[in-house]
Design a protein around this motif. Sequence first.
Motif, mmCIF file in Angstrom:
data_model
loop_
_atom_site.group_PDB
_atom_site.id
_atom_site.type_symbol
_atom_site.label_atom_id
_atom_site.label_comp_id
_atom_site.label_asym_id
_atom_site.label_seq_id
_atom_site.Cartn_x
_atom_site.Cartn_y
_atom_site.Cartn_z
ATOM 1 N N TRP A 239 0.828 -1.211 0.000
ATOM 2 C CA TRP A 239 0.000 0.000 0.000
ATOM 3 C C TRP A 239 0.860 1.259 0.000
ATOM 4 O O TRP A 239 0.581 2.217 -0.741
ATOM 5 C CB TRP A 239 -0.916 -0.013 1.221
ATOM 6 N N LEU A 240 1.905 1.277 0.799
ATOM 7 C CA LEU A 240 2.760 2.460 0.871
ATOM 8 C C LEU A 240 3.481 2.704 -0.455
ATOM 9 O O LEU A 240 3.614 3.855 -0.895
ATOM 10 C CB LEU A 240 3.776 2.301 2.002
ATOM 11 N N ARG A 241 3.941 1.653 -1.094
ATOM 12 C CA ARG A 241 4.616 1.832 -2.385
ATOM 13 C C ARG A 241 3.669 2.369 -3.438
ATOM 14 O O ARG A 241 4.048 3.213 -4.262
ATOM 15 C CB ARG A 241 5.218 0.506 -2.838
ATOM 16 N N SER A 242 2.431 1.889 -3.435
ATOM 17 C CA SER A 242 1.470 2.384 -4.424
ATOM 18 C C SER A 242 1.157 3.858 -4.216
ATOM 19 O O SER A 242 0.912 4.588 -5.181
ATOM 20 C CB SER A 242 0.185 1.559 -4.358
ATOM 21 N N LYS A 243 1.182 4.320 -2.970
ATOM 22 C CA LYS A 243 0.884 5.722 -2.694
ATOM 23 C C LYS A 243 2.108 6.609 -2.877
ATOM 24 O O LYS A 243 1.982 7.767 -3.281
ATOM 25 C CB LYS A 243 0.342 5.871 -1.271
ATOM 26 N N LEU A 251 1.083 11.350 0.501
ATOM 27 C CA LEU A 251 1.132 10.371 1.590
ATOM 28 C C LEU A 251 1.569 11.035 2.888
ATOM 29 O O LEU A 251 2.542 11.788 2.924
ATOM 30 C CB LEU A 251 2.098 9.246 1.228
ATOM 31 N N THR A 252 0.847 10.739 3.969
ATOM 32 C CA THR A 252 1.196 11.189 5.310
ATOM 33 C C THR A 252 1.058 10.018 6.274
ATOM 34 O O THR A 252 0.416 9.009 5.969
ATOM 35 C CB THR A 252 0.294 12.348 5.774
ATOM 36 N N SER A 253 1.649 10.176 7.440
ATOM 37 C CA SER A 253 1.529 9.133 8.455
ATOM 38 C C SER A 253 0.093 9.000 8.954
ATOM 39 O O SER A 253 -0.331 7.913 9.341
ATOM 40 C CB SER A 253 2.479 9.421 9.620
ATOM 41 N N ALA A 254 -0.663 10.097 8.941
ATOM 42 C CA ALA A 254 -2.060 10.034 9.374
ATOM 43 C C ALA A 254 -2.897 9.195 8.400
ATOM 44 O O ALA A 254 -3.785 8.440 8.820
ATOM 45 C CB ALA A 254 -2.633 11.439 9.494
#
Length: 662
Positions: A239-243, A251-254
Amino acid sequence: MSKNRQKSATFQGENQSEERREETPRPKRKSPANKPGPLNRRKRHLQTARGIASSRLQSSSPPLINESSNEEPEQVLLETSPAPVDVSTSSVEESYSTEASFVLPSLEDDHPQHLSSLAVPVSSTSEEDSDDEDVDEPSSFSFLEAHPLLKESFQLVPLIQRKEVTILLYNHLQHHHGFTKAIASESVSTALGVGSSSLRRWNKEYFRESGNISGEKRGKYKRPSLLDQEDITRKSVAWLRSKVHNPKYHLTSAKYQAWLNEYCQTITLPPNFTNEISEATANRYMRRLGFKHRPYQQGYSDGHDRPDVIAYRKTYLNRIRALEASHKPPPTCEDGIPSWNSGNPVRARYVIFICHDETVFNAHDAHTSVWVDPMGSSAIRPKSKGKGIMISDFIEEFGGYLRLTNEEWTEARKEYVNFPKEARESLEFQRDGYWDAERFIKNVKKAVRIAEFKYSADRFELIWIFDHSSGHMAFAEDALVASRMNVKPGGKQPKMHPGRLLDGSTQEMVFRDGTPKGLEIVLRERGVNTDGLNKSTMVEKLQQFDDFKHEKNRVQIYLEERHHKCMFNPKFHPELNPIERCWGKAKKYARANCNYTLEGLRYTIPIALDTVSLDHIRKYFRKCRDYHRAYLEQPEGTRTGKEADDKVKLYKSHRRTPTTES
């Protein structure tokens, strides 16, 4: 007594007091040289604290407080004439036992010299005697620079022992040297590098707990982490790579926290695991997974040596090599040097690789280095790049730029009046709009007409090569793309062409009335349970099916309908596309003839492109084949870009001629 008598008595008393003050001689103040001031007193306190600390650090066995010692060990009691202490004024002082004596070990001769030098001898003279003496002391707080080993060695001691030494010094300076709490706290904290607040907190804890000192608490209580679950870690990374690589998503930590909390609600976690995390925990998870938060840098990331790129590069080069080996060799350059993997002469047809790319010429793009006058000044250039003109073109090894000669064009116009002469397209920004997938497909169709007229199918096989980009790999409106679908039927989603089930049967993507089915119904028809799945998970599952996974883009479908082959260069590999070198040579001419006007740019671009001759283009193809060889010679195909550059470099230096191997 009347008021007048009271006044006269007052005056008489005042006169008598004045007479007594005149008779009593006033003592002379001592000069600063004879009596140290408050600053010198602070220095003396710090010296005392340093001596006590260094003596304590050099010993390892004796206790801090000797409460019931009948024997007299070889120890030195560092005591002076203490000021009287009222033990009833403070609860802490009440806990302080007057029978207990703070004892410090004596300095042995065999101790290291640098530690022995830290000790300051304490005399037994009184404060009045010491005030009369001339004290030769260092500058204020100079022992921090003169004796750095004390603080460094103190930080290496375990926490419990550091607390013991700190509490010892703090109370010793108060009860045996008459220091106030403030001066004692300042002296110990400066000498040992311990904060004053921590010092007083440790002291209160010691007397509150009846002499018990707590040790290190960090890392004692470890809570289980969600990243210990492999499924959560794998989903989080995906998910993080896609964003991260989505330019339209910030992308943010929230946002990661919200996604992870939502995902944890859909799965069953082991006991003692929380299904909700805070934003700080999400930030820590992202850093633990290898993601970093740093200032944005304009440009493209270099993924030249990524494992997936290397795997695709190996497949791509092997396919190129097989095509060249199954056709006749390409034409040679004027120097007569053949290309690597030059083909098979007995074959009936030639293979033509038609390479495409786009580039932009700017009106203010000139040389970065200029001549200046002896004063160091030169003409002031415009700050911006200026207006730009984009060029889209094709090159091939037999004719250079994909275009017809005058004779060929005259013959082609006999059948088609509006037959194009060249495949090149130009677009001027802010006047003609922007380059998109529709313009790209029109350009490809025009180039195909020229190539089919120029090269007959019985003698030539056409291979079209494009770069990886969103415009080049755009899908048709009815393509099987799972990310375009909604979860429920209907709504704003495209009507896709039928797909294929695992048994080979056809699956319609719309109902009989033309309403799109959506992700949930399509997956259920394929035997996938969608209970509790969100949209991203459904898209991921549907994209794994072969018909969705191997869906072809628009340019692939069109070229295969025309019985041509379509290939895409590996990502981050411009050295494998010969047209990139054409842009470099053309821009060199354009920069040398830049006059910083749009009219001048329109005039310069055709001339700059024509400076690239047919022999240049053939040499560029030969250079690309050298890179093919450099990458394929590696056993696993994992040679880096720097290693490939060194391999294909012809002349290593001025005196080293190329060998037969290179």
